[in-house]
Scaffold this motif. Sequence first.
Motif, short mmCIF file in Angstrom:
data_model
loop_
_atom_site.label_atom_id
_atom_site.label_comp_id
_atom_site.label_asym_id
_atom_site.label_seq_id
_atom_site.Cartn_x
_atom_site.Cartn_y
_atom_site.Cartn_z
N THR A 1 -17.95 0.21 10.50
CA THR A 1 -19.38 -0.09 10.38
C THR A 1 -19.88 -0.91 11.57
O THR A 1 -21.02 -0.70 12.03
CB THR A 1 -19.66 -0.80 9.04
N ALA B 1 -20.27 1.67 14.21
CA ALA B 1 -21.45 2.50 13.91
C ALA B 1 -22.73 1.75 14.27
O ALA B 1 -23.68 2.34 14.81
CB ALA B 1 -21.44 2.90 12.44
N LEU C 1 -25.65 3.02 16.72
CA LEU C 1 -27.03 3.13 16.22
C LEU C 1 -28.00 2.25 17.00
O LEU C 1 -29.07 2.69 17.39
CB LEU C 1 -27.07 2.74 14.74
N LEU D 1 -31.98 2.36 18.14
CA LEU D 1 -32.65 1.90 16.92
C LEU D 1 -33.06 0.42 17.00
O LEU D 1 -34.02 0.00 16.38
CB LEU D 1 -31.72 2.14 15.71
N MET E 1 -40.55 2.32 11.40
CA MET E 1 -40.51 3.53 10.58
C MET E 1 -39.17 4.25 10.67
O MET E 1 -38.59 4.63 9.66
CB MET E 1 -41.65 4.47 11.01
N ASN E 2 -38.64 4.40 11.90
CA ASN E 2 -37.36 5.10 12.06
C ASN E 2 -36.22 4.32 11.44
O ASN E 2 -35.27 4.91 10.92
CB ASN E 2 -37.09 5.37 13.54
N ILE F 1 -36.46 4.96 7.72
CA ILE F 1 -35.96 6.31 7.42
C ILE F 1 -34.43 6.29 7.39
O ILE F 1 -33.82 6.78 6.44
CB ILE F 1 -36.49 7.33 8.47
N PHE F 2 -33.82 5.69 8.40
CA PHE F 2 -32.36 5.64 8.46
C PHE F 2 -31.79 4.90 7.26
O PHE F 2 -30.89 5.40 6.58
CB PHE F 2 -31.88 5.00 9.77
N SER G 1 -33.09 4.35 4.39
CA SER G 1 -33.31 5.04 3.11
C SER G 1 -32.17 6.03 2.87
O SER G 1 -31.69 6.17 1.75
CB SER G 1 -34.66 5.77 3.12
N GLY G 2 -31.68 6.68 3.94
CA GLY G 2 -30.54 7.58 3.81
C GLY G 2 -29.30 6.83 3.36
O GLY G 2 -28.60 7.25 2.44
N PHE H 1 -29.56 5.81 -0.39
CA PHE H 1 -29.27 6.85 -1.37
C PHE H 1 -27.80 7.24 -1.37
O PHE H 1 -27.24 7.64 -2.39
CB PHE H 1 -30.18 8.07 -1.15
N LEU H 2 -27.14 7.09 -0.23
CA LEU H 2 -25.70 7.33 -0.16
C LEU H 2 -24.95 6.28 -0.99
O LEU H 2 -24.03 6.62 -1.74
CB LEU H 2 -25.25 7.31 1.31
N LEU I 1 -25.42 7.07 -4.65
CA LEU I 1 -24.51 8.16 -5.05
C LEU I 1 -23.10 7.62 -5.27
O LEU I 1 -22.46 7.92 -6.28
CB LEU I 1 -24.50 9.25 -3.97
N TYR I 2 -22.62 6.80 -4.30
CA TYR I 2 -21.29 6.22 -4.41
C TYR I 2 -21.19 5.32 -5.64
O TYR I 2 -20.20 5.38 -6.37
CB TYR I 2 -20.95 5.44 -3.13
#
Lengths: 105, 230
Positions: free
Chosen positions: A53, A56, A60, A66, A72-73, A76-77, A79-80, A83-84, A87-88
């Motif tokens: 991480t 990463a 990024l 970034l 805004m970008n 957006i990143f 938010s992905g 949600f991941l 899910l986990y």
Amino acid sequence: MAHTHGDSEHHIIPLAVYLKVFAALIFLTVITVWVTRFDFGAFNAVVAFFIATVKASLVLGFFMHLKYDNMMNRVIFFSGVFFLILLYFFCYVDEATRIIEKSTL
Amino acid sequence: MSTAKTRTHHHAHHYESATHEYDTSKQGMWLFLVTEILMFGGLFVGYAYFHHIFPEIFKIGSTFTDWRLGAANTVVLLFSSLTMALGIYYTQMNDRSKARLMLLITILCGAVFMVIKYFEYSHKIHLGLMPGSWYTADAQAVLEHAKEKFPGLTEIPSNLPLYFSFYYMMTGLHGIHVMIGMGLIFWIWLRMGRGWYGKDHYTGVEGVGLFWHLIDLIWIYLFPLLYLVT
């Protein structure tokens, strides 16, 4: 125009910064391999995930700009990523509350 | 150089300015990258789920990956990310010949990555270490190999092919992205040779760059996950 300060969209990152980030990424790759010599037990995966991480974040922030990009970008990143994690989280809760035959190794 | 001719990009009429067009394009790219993160994310969560239930098959499976090849490919991809970033940097500096050289090095790094991947795949396929029901590896040979790292092992779990299902799905989907990325960078390289892109317009270079860095980003997680399971 490209050198206008305050215009974050057209911020040019100096060459030296790119080279330093690359050196840091190579150093962290060495660390990634080096830490496998040690056994942290259940934390092995956590340590590997943490180093990945950090790497990463460097990619990024600097290579993908970034750090200098508009809000805004970034939203957006993340938010992905959110949600991941969601899910986990639900998969983990499902798996952890099941009664199954565990591994013996 | 053949880049003597400079073509000027005019922003489309429905944008207020060139910056407005650039921001909109980049925002679209980030939205696309989020769908990519979620697609790979499904595989990552699946990996975490089964790794938690059957840790032994991931430990045994990863003894068939060579961390040195994985580390070499990590360095190759990190270097390609640097050259991609420098490709954008030199475009911003209006130096198209240096930018094209950087793009070419990036494509070559992608090719080196795929060649190393080819050798890894052919070795596993040769041993019959295939995903799911295609798995045909000799049980005794697999046990002997795994015993080198886990001496106490008496038998190979029957669901070991699950590790290889994850291995091929994750590296395969990643490899397809590397090849698509190489094609996109080549397209930018061609266009730059025809005089497109410069300090006032580099949207295409930036967008393809973002895609390439995402491929690098995913590999940063795949490397410890598939090669360094402890």
